[in-house]
Design a protein around this motif. Structure first.
Motif, short mmCIF file in Angstrom:
data_model
loop_
_atom_site.label_atom_id
_atom_site.label_comp_id
_atom_site.label_asym_id
_atom_site.label_seq_id
_atom_site.Cartn_x
_atom_site.Cartn_y
_atom_site.Cartn_z
N UNK A 8 0.76 -1.19 0.10
CA UNK A 8 0.30 0.03 0.00
C UNK A 8 0.84 1.18 -0.15
N UNK A 9 0.86 1.87 -1.26
CA UNK A 9 1.63 2.93 -1.16
C UNK A 9 0.81 4.33 -0.95
N UNK A 10 1.68 5.30 0.02
CA UNK A 10 1.03 6.38 0.73
C UNK A 10 0.66 7.40 -0.25
N UNK A 11 -0.16 8.19 -0.03
CA UNK A 11 -0.59 9.56 -1.04
C UNK A 11 0.67 10.68 -0.44
N UNK A 15 7.56 11.69 -5.30
CA UNK A 15 7.13 10.53 -6.32
C UNK A 15 8.64 9.80 -6.53
N UNK A 16 9.62 10.56 -6.50
CA UNK A 16 10.77 10.22 -6.74
C UNK A 16 11.33 9.05 -5.69
N UNK A 17 11.10 9.57 -4.38
CA UNK A 17 11.43 8.62 -3.46
C UNK A 17 10.58 7.37 -3.17
N UNK A 18 9.14 7.35 -3.45
CA UNK A 18 8.35 6.58 -3.59
C UNK A 18 8.82 5.35 -4.76
N UNK A 36 -2.25 2.15 -4.61
CA UNK A 36 -1.74 3.52 -4.68
C UNK A 36 -2.79 4.40 -4.12
N UNK A 37 -2.76 4.77 -2.91
CA UNK A 37 -3.63 5.63 -1.96
C UNK A 37 -3.86 6.96 -2.75
N UNK A 38 -5.01 7.39 -2.89
CA UNK A 38 -5.35 8.67 -3.34
C UNK A 38 -5.48 9.51 -2.26
N UNK A 39 -5.33 10.97 -2.59
CA UNK A 39 -5.84 11.92 -1.46
C UNK A 39 -6.76 12.77 -2.12
N UNK A 40 -6.43 14.12 -1.64
CA UNK A 40 -7.47 15.26 -2.25
C UNK A 40 -7.18 15.63 -3.45
N UNK A 41 -6.08 15.27 -4.33
CA UNK A 41 -5.87 15.72 -5.47
C UNK A 41 -6.59 15.24 -6.57
N UNK A 42 -6.52 16.17 -7.62
CA UNK A 42 -7.44 15.90 -8.96
C UNK A 42 -7.17 14.75 -9.55
N UNK A 49 0.78 10.55 -10.90
CA UNK A 49 1.75 10.13 -9.91
C UNK A 49 1.56 8.42 -9.76
N UNK A 50 0.62 8.07 -10.42
CA UNK A 50 0.24 6.71 -10.74
C UNK A 50 0.92 5.89 -11.66
N UNK A 51 1.18 6.71 -12.96
CA UNK A 51 1.61 5.95 -13.95
C UNK A 51 3.07 5.57 -14.08
N UNK A 52 4.08 6.44 -13.39
CA UNK A 52 5.30 5.78 -13.28
C UNK A 52 5.36 4.66 -12.27
N UNK A 53 4.56 4.81 -11.29
CA UNK A 53 4.67 3.67 -10.37
C UNK A 53 4.02 2.33 -10.75
N UNK A 54 2.88 2.49 -11.56
CA UNK A 54 2.48 1.55 -12.22
C UNK A 54 3.26 0.58 -13.32
N UNK A 55 4.19 1.37 -13.95
CA UNK A 55 5.20 0.88 -14.82
C UNK A 55 6.25 0.06 -13.96
N UNK A 56 6.62 0.66 -12.76
CA UNK A 56 7.56 -0.24 -12.13
C UNK A 56 6.85 -1.32 -11.52
N UNK A 57 5.79 -1.43 -11.03
CA UNK A 57 5.05 -2.67 -10.36
C UNK A 57 4.71 -3.48 -11.34
#
Length: 184
Positions: A8-11, A15-18, A36-42, A49-57
């Motif tokens: 479970x990834x924090x909001x 992004x680089x550290x995550x 990938x947790x969402x916050x109040x972001x649009x 934020x999701x797309x680069x993490x998705x590629x890694x995963x």
């Protein structure tokens, strides 16, 4: 039984550290899913934020799940969504995404609620994401009684021996403490 990891990834704005942390944990331990947790972001900021993490995963054969945003699953090229809202929102996500995508649920406060959600075409139920119930007991009860997989939200100090749940979920703060031997 071998327990599989569910990350479970924090909001977070960092992004680089995550991304580096995610790459590190997936290089040493196989994980079945990343939420990938969402916050109040649009939506645009969340997708960015999701797309680069998705590629890694996905490079590590790890399914990627969005947090309560079923309408973005196709646009993000991810594997599904985790729904923690009410049953109506869960049904709408199922109608929109099944059978092509994963739809799981959490924020379950009782056995009755778990059974009501379990009657739907969901892929997993998450227990232990609330402080007002015993998540381990609920996850084990579910795993012993029903076929739909359960996810137990564990802490790094939790002893997973004897866990009946199919998955153990770890918050980002605990990723560095998780080792491959923990999932047996």
């Amino acid at each position: 039984m071998t327990v599989e990891f569910f990350l479970i990834a924090d909001n977070t704005d960092d992004a680089e550290t995550l991304a580096a942390q995610l790459e590190g944990v997936l290089a040493r331990s196989a994980a079945s899913a990343l939420l990938i947790r969402a916050g109040d972001e649009d939506d645009f900021a969340y997708l960015a934020r999701v797309k680069p993490l998705a590629k890694i995963a996905q490079k590590h054969d790890c399914a990627v799940l969005l947090d309560n945003r079923p309408e973005l699953v196709r646009r993000a090229y991810v594997d599904g969504v985790h729904m923690s809202g009410g049953i109506k929102a869960l049904r709408e996500a199922l109608d929109e995404l099944k059978p092509d995508f994963i739809v799981g649920t959490g924020d379950i406060g009782s056995r009755h609620e778990a059974m009501s959600r379990g009657e739907l075409d969901i892929d997993y139920l998450m227990f232990g994401d609330r402080d007002d119930i015993d998540g381990r007991e609920m996850a084990d009860w579910w795993a012993e009684t029903f076929e739909v997989p359960s996810v137990f939200c564990a802490g790094a100090s939790d002893d997973l021996s004897g866990l009946k749940s199919e998955f153990a979920a770890f918050a980002q703060a605990d990723w560095e403490k998780v080792s491959p031997g923990d999932a047996s």
